[in-house]
Design an enzyme around this catalytic site. Sequence first.
Site, PDB file in Angstrom:
ATOM      1  N   THR A 158      41.477  50.840 -86.442  1.00 11.69           N
ATOM      2  CA  THR A 158      41.922  51.144 -85.078  1.00 11.69           C
ATOM      3  C   THR A 158      42.451  52.581 -85.075  1.00 11.69           C
ATOM      4  OG1 THR A 158      44.016  50.004 -85.563  1.00 11.69           O
ATOM      5  CG2 THR A 158      42.349  48.783 -84.324  1.00 11.69           C
ATOM      6  N   LYS A 184      42.892  47.496 -93.147  1.00 12.18           N
ATOM      7  CA  LYS A 184      43.201  48.409 -92.055  1.00 12.18           C
ATOM      8  C   LYS A 184      44.647  48.208 -91.674  1.00 12.18           C
ATOM      9  CE  LYS A 184      43.560  47.808 -88.131  1.00 12.18           C
ATOM     10  NZ  LYS A 184      44.739  47.585 -87.205  1.00 12.18           N
ATOM     11  N   THR A 195      50.443  44.776 -88.338  1.00  5.24           N
ATOM     12  CA  THR A 195      49.148  44.846 -87.678  1.00  5.24           C
ATOM     13  C   THR A 195      48.152  45.264 -88.728  1.00  5.24           C
ATOM     14  OG1 THR A 195      47.844  45.629 -85.853  1.00  5.24           O
ATOM     15  CG2 THR A 195      49.290  47.209 -86.828  1.00  5.24           C
ATOM     16  N   GLU A 281      50.873  55.734 -88.482  1.00  2.00           N
ATOM     17  CA  GLU A 281      50.494  56.562 -87.339  1.00  2.00           C
ATOM     18  C   GLU A 281      51.329  57.837 -87.292  1.00  2.00           C
ATOM     19  OE1 GLU A 281      48.864  53.071 -84.360  1.00  2.00           O
ATOM     20  OE2 GLU A 281      50.975  53.643 -84.273  1.00  2.00           O
ATOM     21  N   ASN A 403      51.193  56.343 -79.743  1.00  6.11           N
ATOM     22  CA  ASN A 403      51.519  55.059 -79.120  1.00  6.11           C
ATOM     23  C   ASN A 403      51.804  55.181 -77.639  1.00  6.11           C
ATOM     24  OD1 ASN A 403      51.686  52.735 -81.201  1.00  6.11           O
ATOM     25  ND2 ASN A 403      52.483  54.537 -82.263  1.00  6.11           N
TER      26      ASN A 403
END
Length: 408
Positions: A158, A184, A195, A281, A403
């Site tokens: 993602t 991932k 996640t 991220e 985000n």
Amino acid sequence: MITTYPTVKRISRKNIVSPIGFKAAGIHCGIKHKKNDLALLISEVPASVAGVFTTNAIKAAPLLVTKEVVQQVGKMQAIIVNSGNANACTGQQGMKDALLMQQTTAEKLGIAPELVGVASTGVIGEMMQMEPIVKGIHKIQPIAELEGSILFSQAILTTDTVTKNTAYSAIIDGKEIIIAGTAKGSGMIAPNMATMLSFITTDANIESVHLQEALKLVTDKTFNSITVDGDTSTNDMVVVMANGMAENESLTPTHPDWSLFVKTLHAVSQDLAKMIAKDGEGATKLIEVEVVGAITDEEARMIAKSVVGSPLVKTAVFGCDANWGRIIAAVGYSGATLDPNAITIKIGTTTVVENGEPILFSEQQLLVYLKQPEVKFTVELHQGNGQGIAWGCDLTYDYVQINATYRS
């Protein structure tokens, strides 16, 4: 703390089709605009299976389908994965869609539906686009070559910036067994699963009940010891498939090579966990926190997670600020047993706190250290023999940007 495996060998064939009897593929089916978004992993024969799943009370439909396969059937031969849509919080239709993915994959492969797992990752609360997925399942063609593994690892991503693959081998009963994995995960990563999707393959011969036991032994020290942002997602899972094609004697806790198998699985799991933490991220640095001298290993890991998960610690690392006050504060609110007057803290190899009191250090020297891509904090408690480790990343401007525009 560096974990070493003297009888476990990292291999150059770092892909999930390295073990005997596995094939994989990834394609673009149309969930995403351009990137690959549908992946399939299969074993030549039904494999023993083990899994660990999110602790979030809200669980996505595909996770529930896979959990049923793992816990009720105990065998898995294939798993179909999509990215771009989590199929979470989608009600009865979401479950129908997950089951359709399972059924369509089974029909394509000519196997029973209950041997097929399903995984999804992406935006929560959006209904699945089933027409391109069904067409994609009919189109996808897994292969046993490296290319298939690469395409698989790309199709499950993602917000990840890199694919995450690793593999190790060991000799058991005179046979080479390989354990390989791909994963991932980049955001919504917190201890107790995240996640994160992780798929591990092995040609070792082991029954599902013992495979589950081995996975449980390594999960707390690996996948449950990472954090990016403190959020626990709805779709997290780690699935291990063992097809037995290496033809070793069936592994059990009484097998003389049981500990070697567990070490090999630990090596794969730890690699994947650290890759996920490093690829947080917007991250620029991997943070490792080692705690020694705790009452128990569990309390040591509790403290390590508390420190690595602290937003203030994470932002200090991003700013290259040797602000050890944030570290000791996170130690204090971890909930573990400790004596404030016995705590020693090191940033890299530099002691900044000893017996609960500050030690003079060179700010310039630590500024140079904190600019490195990987930084380590060590917390010594002098309370017992417990030790633990956790990994995370810094918190940056890019994390907010990514985000804030995730659905855009």
